[in-house]
Design a protein around this motif. Sequence first.
Motif, PDB file in Angstrom:
ATOM      1  N   ALA A 118       0.831  -1.203   0.000  1.00  0.00           N
ATOM      2  CA  ALA A 118       0.000   0.000   0.000  1.00  0.00           C
ATOM      3  C   ALA A 118       0.868   1.258   0.000  1.00  0.00           C
ATOM      4  N   ALA A 119       1.938   1.253   0.777  1.00  0.00           N
ATOM      5  CA  ALA A 119       2.829   2.421   0.829  1.00  0.00           C
ATOM      6  C   ALA A 119       3.509   2.654  -0.518  1.00  0.00           C
ATOM      7  N   ASP A 122       0.847   3.911  -3.049  1.00  0.00           N
ATOM      8  CA  ASP A 122       0.515   5.289  -2.697  1.00  0.00           C
ATOM      9  C   ASP A 122       1.637   6.240  -3.128  1.00  0.00           C
ATOM     10  N   ILE A 125       1.572   6.678  -6.963  1.00  0.00           N
ATOM     11  CA  ILE A 125       0.467   7.553  -7.357  1.00  0.00           C
ATOM     12  C   ILE A 125       0.854   9.006  -7.074  1.00  0.00           C
ATOM     13  N   GLY A 126       1.354   9.259  -5.880  1.00  0.00           N
ATOM     14  CA  GLY A 126       1.750  10.616  -5.506  1.00  0.00           C
ATOM     15  C   GLY A 126       2.844  11.166  -6.400  1.00  0.00           C
ATOM     16  N   PHE A 148      -9.252   1.123  -2.944  1.00  0.00           N
ATOM     17  CA  PHE A 148      -7.979   1.629  -2.427  1.00  0.00           C
ATOM     18  C   PHE A 148      -7.411   2.684  -3.381  1.00  0.00           C
ATOM     19  N   LEU A 149      -7.393   2.368  -4.669  1.00  0.00           N
ATOM     20  CA  LEU A 149      -6.826   3.283  -5.655  1.00  0.00           C
ATOM     21  C   LEU A 149      -7.589   4.601  -5.690  1.00  0.00           C
ATOM     22  N   SER A 151      -9.367   5.924  -3.301  1.00  0.00           N
ATOM     23  CA  SER A 151      -9.137   6.669  -2.053  1.00  0.00           C
ATOM     24  C   SER A 151      -7.728   7.265  -1.994  1.00  0.00           C
ATOM     25  N   HIS A 152      -6.841   6.796  -2.864  1.00  0.00           N
ATOM     26  CA  HIS A 152      -5.475   7.339  -2.922  1.00  0.00           C
ATOM     27  C   HIS A 152      -5.251   8.175  -4.185  1.00  0.00           C
ATOM     28  N   ARG A 153      -6.331   8.676  -4.769  1.00  0.00           N
ATOM     29  CA  ARG A 153      -6.326   9.640  -5.870  1.00  0.00           C
ATOM     30  C   ARG A 153      -5.971   9.061  -7.239  1.00  0.00           C
ATOM     31  N   CYS A 154      -5.987   7.752  -7.394  1.00  0.00           N
ATOM     32  CA  CYS A 154      -5.774   7.149  -8.712  1.00  0.00           C
ATOM     33  C   CYS A 154      -7.155   6.820  -9.280  1.00  0.00           C
TER      34      CYS A 154
END
Length: 191
Positions: A118-119, A122, A125-126, A148-149, A151-154
Amino acid sequence: RWREAGIPIVPVAINLTTQELYKQELVADIRATMSHYQVDPGLLEFEITESTAMRSMDDAKVILSELKAVGFTLSLDDFGTGYASMSYLSNLPVHGLKIDQSFIAGLERDPSRRRQAAAIVDAMIGLGLNLGLDVVAEGVETPAQRDFLISHRCTRGQGFLFSHPQPEDIIGGLLKEGTTINHSIPDHSRP
């Protein structure tokens, strides 16, 4: 053929191998083909892997710049699996990056390594978003991965969750009808 049949045209992604990218007349050949078939360059996305770009970074930058100038969209495919440095990434004239499916699969595999996966996803994506790139997750197979994607802006993904590969006639029919691809996972446990 789709255009002649009145089917709405959508962008198509094409992978360029190392041999294809560094072919002497690549850009001229692609331009000639596009002209012959009267296809808007904005409808084609060319994808290259990190390792393909790393073969000759200076040549890759020149070739990709020429393709970008014609109007094609360019993406770095299988991101995270190669050995490209961050300075090379920031200098490549690409529009987007595609996170390799192995990282997306890691979001649900081994529970002891899920936090690490996940890290990493993330961070990818960032990195892409902070560089102003379009980020696509490859190999999205479950609603949990999709959620998950998101919620992490993807907000872009590809994978079996959306559709398995389909023949041309089925995709053409869906496009003609304006039908969206099924976003649910089929239940294969039923007879």
